[in-house]
Scaffold this motif. Sequence first.
Motif, PDB file in Angstrom:
ATOM      1  N   ILE A 191       0.836  -1.206   0.000  1.00  0.00           N
ATOM      2  CA  ILE A 191       0.000   0.000   0.000  1.00  0.00           C
ATOM      3  C   ILE A 191       0.867   1.250   0.000  1.00  0.00           C
ATOM      4  O   ILE A 191       0.624   2.199  -0.754  1.00  0.00           O
ATOM      5  CB  ILE A 191      -0.948  -0.003   1.213  1.00  0.00           C
ATOM      6  CG1 ILE A 191      -2.103  -0.974   0.982  1.00  0.00           C
ATOM      7  CG2 ILE A 191      -1.485   1.397   1.492  1.00  0.00           C
ATOM      8  CD1 ILE A 191      -3.068  -0.547  -0.108  1.00  0.00           C
ATOM      9  N   LEU A 192       1.901   1.270   0.833  1.00  0.00           N
ATOM     10  CA  LEU A 192       2.747   2.460   0.928  1.00  0.00           C
ATOM     11  C   LEU A 192       3.473   2.744  -0.379  1.00  0.00           C
ATOM     12  O   LEU A 192       3.508   3.887  -0.839  1.00  0.00           O
ATOM     13  CB  LEU A 192       3.763   2.288   2.064  1.00  0.00           C
ATOM     14  CG  LEU A 192       3.206   2.281   3.482  1.00  0.00           C
ATOM     15  CD1 LEU A 192       4.305   1.945   4.481  1.00  0.00           C
ATOM     16  CD2 LEU A 192       2.557   3.610   3.826  1.00  0.00           C
ATOM     17  N   VAL A 193       4.040   1.694  -0.989  1.00  0.00           N
ATOM     18  CA  VAL A 193       4.846   1.879  -2.193  1.00  0.00           C
ATOM     19  C   VAL A 193       4.003   1.773  -3.454  1.00  0.00           C
ATOM     20  O   VAL A 193       4.063   2.630  -4.342  1.00  0.00           O
ATOM     21  CB  VAL A 193       5.997   0.853  -2.236  1.00  0.00           C
ATOM     22  CG1 VAL A 193       6.777   0.962  -3.547  1.00  0.00           C
ATOM     23  CG2 VAL A 193       6.927   1.051  -1.048  1.00  0.00           C
ATOM     24  N   GLY A 194       3.209   0.712  -3.557  1.00  0.00           N
ATOM     25  CA  GLY A 194       2.480   0.446  -4.793  1.00  0.00           C
ATOM     26  C   GLY A 194       1.244   1.282  -4.990  1.00  0.00           C
ATOM     27  O   GLY A 194       0.814   1.504  -6.121  1.00  0.00           O
ATOM     28  N   TYR A 200      10.824   3.600  -1.732  1.00  0.00           N
ATOM     29  CA  TYR A 200      11.262   2.511  -0.865  1.00  0.00           C
ATOM     30  C   TYR A 200      11.973   3.072   0.370  1.00  0.00           C
ATOM     31  O   TYR A 200      11.823   2.546   1.475  1.00  0.00           O
ATOM     32  CB  TYR A 200      12.213   1.580  -1.621  1.00  0.00           C
ATOM     33  CG  TYR A 200      11.536   0.694  -2.630  1.00  0.00           C
ATOM     34  CD1 TYR A 200      10.675  -0.323  -2.226  1.00  0.00           C
ATOM     35  CD2 TYR A 200      11.765   0.859  -3.997  1.00  0.00           C
ATOM     36  CE1 TYR A 200      10.055  -1.149  -3.156  1.00  0.00           C
ATOM     37  CE2 TYR A 200      11.152   0.028  -4.934  1.00  0.00           C
ATOM     38  CZ  TYR A 200      10.290  -0.965  -4.509  1.00  0.00           C
ATOM     39  OH  TYR A 200       9.670  -1.781  -5.427  1.00  0.00           O
ATOM     40  N   GLU A 201      12.729   4.139   0.176  1.00  0.00           N
ATOM     41  CA  GLU A 201      13.469   4.737   1.287  1.00  0.00           C
ATOM     42  C   GLU A 201      12.513   5.282   2.347  1.00  0.00           C
ATOM     43  O   GLU A 201      12.706   5.067   3.554  1.00  0.00           O
ATOM     44  CB  GLU A 201      14.382   5.857   0.775  1.00  0.00           C
ATOM     45  CG  GLU A 201      15.555   5.383  -0.056  1.00  0.00           C
ATOM     46  CD  GLU A 201      15.173   5.045  -1.504  1.00  0.00           C
ATOM     47  OE1 GLU A 201      13.997   5.263  -1.891  1.00  0.00           O
ATOM     48  OE2 GLU A 201      16.050   4.590  -2.245  1.00  0.00           O
ATOM     49  N   ALA A 202      11.474   6.009   1.902  1.00  0.00           N
ATOM     50  CA  ALA A 202      10.521   6.587   2.845  1.00  0.00           C
ATOM     51  C   ALA A 202       9.729   5.498   3.559  1.00  0.00           C
ATOM     52  O   ALA A 202       9.475   5.584   4.766  1.00  0.00           O
ATOM     53  CB  ALA A 202       9.570   7.534   2.113  1.00  0.00           C
ATOM     54  N   ALA A 203       9.340   4.463   2.818  1.00  0.00           N
ATOM     55  CA  ALA A 203       8.594   3.365   3.431  1.00  0.00           C
ATOM     56  C   ALA A 203       9.462   2.625   4.449  1.00  0.00           C
ATOM     57  O   ALA A 203       8.985   2.238   5.521  1.00  0.00           O
ATOM     58  CB  ALA A 203       8.097   2.403   2.362  1.00  0.00           C
ATOM     59  N   ALA A 204      10.727   2.426   4.116  1.00  0.00           N
ATOM     60  CA  ALA A 204      11.632   1.740   5.036  1.00  0.00           C
ATOM     61  C   ALA A 204      11.801   2.540   6.323  1.00  0.00           C
ATOM     62  O   ALA A 204      11.837   1.975   7.424  1.00  0.00           O
ATOM     63  CB  ALA A 204      12.991   1.518   4.366  1.00  0.00           C
ATOM     64  N   GLY A 208      10.628   1.005   9.636  1.00  0.00           N
ATOM     65  CA  GLY A 208      11.750   0.711  10.521  1.00  0.00           C
ATOM     66  C   GLY A 208      12.549  -0.496  10.080  1.00  0.00           C
ATOM     67  O   GLY A 208      13.097  -1.214  10.913  1.00  0.00           O
ATOM     68  N   CYS A 209      12.585  -0.746   8.771  1.00  0.00           N
ATOM     69  CA  CYS A 209      13.323  -1.873   8.213  1.00  0.00           C
ATOM     70  C   CYS A 209      14.345  -1.384   7.196  1.00  0.00           C
ATOM     71  O   CYS A 209      14.330  -0.221   6.807  1.00  0.00           O
ATOM     72  CB  CYS A 209      12.364  -2.863   7.546  1.00  0.00           C
ATOM     73  SG  CYS A 209      11.414  -3.873   8.699  1.00  0.00           S
ATOM     74  N   GLN A 210      15.199  -2.291   6.766  1.00  0.00           N
ATOM     75  CA  GLN A 210      16.126  -1.986   5.690  1.00  0.00           C
ATOM     76  C   GLN A 210      15.357  -1.823   4.381  1.00  0.00           C
ATOM     77  O   GLN A 210      14.293  -2.416   4.186  1.00  0.00           O
ATOM     78  CB  GLN A 210      17.162  -3.103   5.541  1.00  0.00           C
ATOM     79  CG  GLN A 210      18.046  -3.287   6.757  1.00  0.00           C
ATOM     80  CD  GLN A 210      18.932  -2.082   7.020  1.00  0.00           C
ATOM     81  OE1 GLN A 210      19.458  -1.470   6.078  1.00  0.00           O
ATOM     82  NE2 GLN A 210      19.106  -1.734   8.280  1.00  0.00           N
ATOM     83  N   ILE A 211      15.911  -1.036   3.474  1.00  0.00           N
ATOM     84  CA  ILE A 211      15.273  -0.818   2.178  1.00  0.00           C
ATOM     85  C   ILE A 211      15.085  -2.147   1.449  1.00  0.00           C
ATOM     86  O   ILE A 211      14.051  -2.399   0.822  1.00  0.00           O
ATOM     87  CB  ILE A 211      16.106   0.152   1.317  1.00  0.00           C
ATOM     88  CG1 ILE A 211      16.124   1.545   1.961  1.00  0.00           C
ATOM     89  CG2 ILE A 211      15.544   0.237  -0.102  1.00  0.00           C
ATOM     90  CD1 ILE A 211      17.020   2.540   1.254  1.00  0.00           C
ATOM     91  N   LYS A 215      11.699  -3.782  -0.230  1.00  0.00           N
ATOM     92  CA  LYS A 215      11.654  -4.221  -1.627  1.00  0.00           C
ATOM     93  C   LYS A 215      11.227  -5.675  -1.735  1.00  0.00           C
ATOM     94  O   LYS A 215      10.432  -6.046  -2.610  1.00  0.00           O
ATOM     95  CB  LYS A 215      13.016  -4.016  -2.286  1.00  0.00           C
ATOM     96  CG  LYS A 215      13.382  -2.560  -2.534  1.00  0.00           C
ATOM     97  CD  LYS A 215      14.724  -2.448  -3.247  1.00  0.00           C
ATOM     98  CE  LYS A 215      15.051  -1.001  -3.569  1.00  0.00           C
ATOM     99  NZ  LYS A 215      16.353  -0.868  -4.272  1.00  0.00           N
ATOM    100  N   SER A 216      11.742  -6.513  -0.835  1.00  0.00           N
ATOM    101  CA  SER A 216      11.392  -7.928  -0.854  1.00  0.00           C
ATOM    102  C   SER A 216       9.912  -8.128  -0.543  1.00  0.00           C
ATOM    103  O   SER A 216       9.227  -8.925  -1.199  1.00  0.00           O
ATOM    104  CB  SER A 216      12.254  -8.691   0.163  1.00  0.00           C
ATOM    105  OG  SER A 216      11.887 -10.051   0.215  1.00  0.00           O
ATOM    106  N   ARG A 217       9.409  -7.395   0.454  1.00  0.00           N
ATOM    107  CA  ARG A 217       7.999  -7.531   0.821  1.00  0.00           C
ATOM    108  C   ARG A 217       7.086  -7.079  -0.320  1.00  0.00           C
ATOM    109  O   ARG A 217       6.080  -7.720  -0.613  1.00  0.00           O
ATOM    110  CB  ARG A 217       7.704  -6.720   2.083  1.00  0.00           C
ATOM    111  CG  ARG A 217       8.329  -7.292   3.335  1.00  0.00           C
ATOM    112  CD  ARG A 217       8.083  -6.409   4.548  1.00  0.00           C
ATOM    113  NE  ARG A 217       8.709  -6.977   5.737  1.00  0.00           N
ATOM    114  CZ  ARG A 217       8.702  -6.401   6.930  1.00  0.00           C
ATOM    115  NH1 ARG A 217       8.104  -5.235   7.090  1.00  0.00           N
ATOM    116  NH2 ARG A 217       9.283  -6.976   7.966  1.00  0.00           N
ATOM    117  N   VAL A 218       7.447  -5.974  -0.949  1.00  0.00           N
ATOM    118  CA  VAL A 218       6.639  -5.474  -2.060  1.00  0.00           C
ATOM    119  C   VAL A 218       6.660  -6.462  -3.220  1.00  0.00           C
ATOM    120  O   VAL A 218       5.626  -6.760  -3.828  1.00  0.00           O
ATOM    121  CB  VAL A 218       7.136  -4.089  -2.518  1.00  0.00           C
ATOM    122  CG1 VAL A 218       6.445  -3.665  -3.813  1.00  0.00           C
ATOM    123  CG2 VAL A 218       6.879  -3.047  -1.429  1.00  0.00           C
ATOM    124  N   SER A 219       7.848  -6.989  -3.544  1.00  0.00           N
ATOM    125  CA  SER A 219       7.973  -7.925  -4.652  1.00  0.00           C
ATOM    126  C   SER A 219       7.150  -9.181  -4.414  1.00  0.00           C
ATOM    127  O   SER A 219       6.430  -9.659  -5.305  1.00  0.00           O
ATOM    128  CB  SER A 219       9.451  -8.293  -4.860  1.00  0.00           C
ATOM    129  OG  SER A 219       9.590  -9.261  -5.881  1.00  0.00           O
TER     130      SER A 219
END
Length: 236
Positions: A191-194, A200-204, A208-211, A215-219
């Motif tokens: 939802i945040l990215v797509g 990805y930077e702002a969502a991370a 509170g996770c690594q970029i 990316k992995s979660r979105v993919s």
Amino acid sequence: MNTDDSHPVQPCRTVRPAVPAGRKGDLSAQARQHLGNELRALYGSLVTDSQPQRLLDLLAQLDTALTARQKADAVAFRQGLTEALPALRGFAISLTVNASQADDLVQETLLKAWANQHRFLPGTNLTAWLMTIARNAFYTERRRRKREVEDADGTAAGQLIELPAQEHGMELQKVLQAMAVLPAVQREALILVGAGGMTYEAAAELIGCQIGTVKSRVSRARSALAGMLAHDQPAA
């Protein structure tokens, strides 16, 4: 914009849901674009829908707590809360996949934000600050219950919200139901990215996770969602 509620409480781990057979790997650019269009349309329907009266009433009641000394700053803060409400509720729905639970989460978030408004740094992103408070409250409650709420067939999402009447309303409802099957950490990232348009930077930073984790979660969320919606071969 430091706050006691701004530090993520969800462990930063990559959840790996089952991907339908034959749908492993990255989606094609065409499939990603098609899926992204549907996600943005769904999110747009959620954030432009009329807001629950009880949340609007809550914001109005906050005015009664103002003192003359506080009034100028507090009125501006309240206005910011009002403007952020649609996006905040859309995000809450993506976490809870239940309209009533989402409204409870938004109400708790607004009350916490109001009580901690002195911790918010003017000029920074109020919506992101509110989303951080909301996700922390959501995951704290999940840990307190010590259980995972599953909705394998998307039933809860089907009862989640009545989308505005539109030409593609039924298709968006299917997207909403499919979203309910994804793990919460993947729904929020997607939802945040797509849909929300965050980098990805702002969502991370918000999660509170690594970029790379975002990316992995979105993919994985895109692949699983495309598999459920059979979007590997979108129409040209």
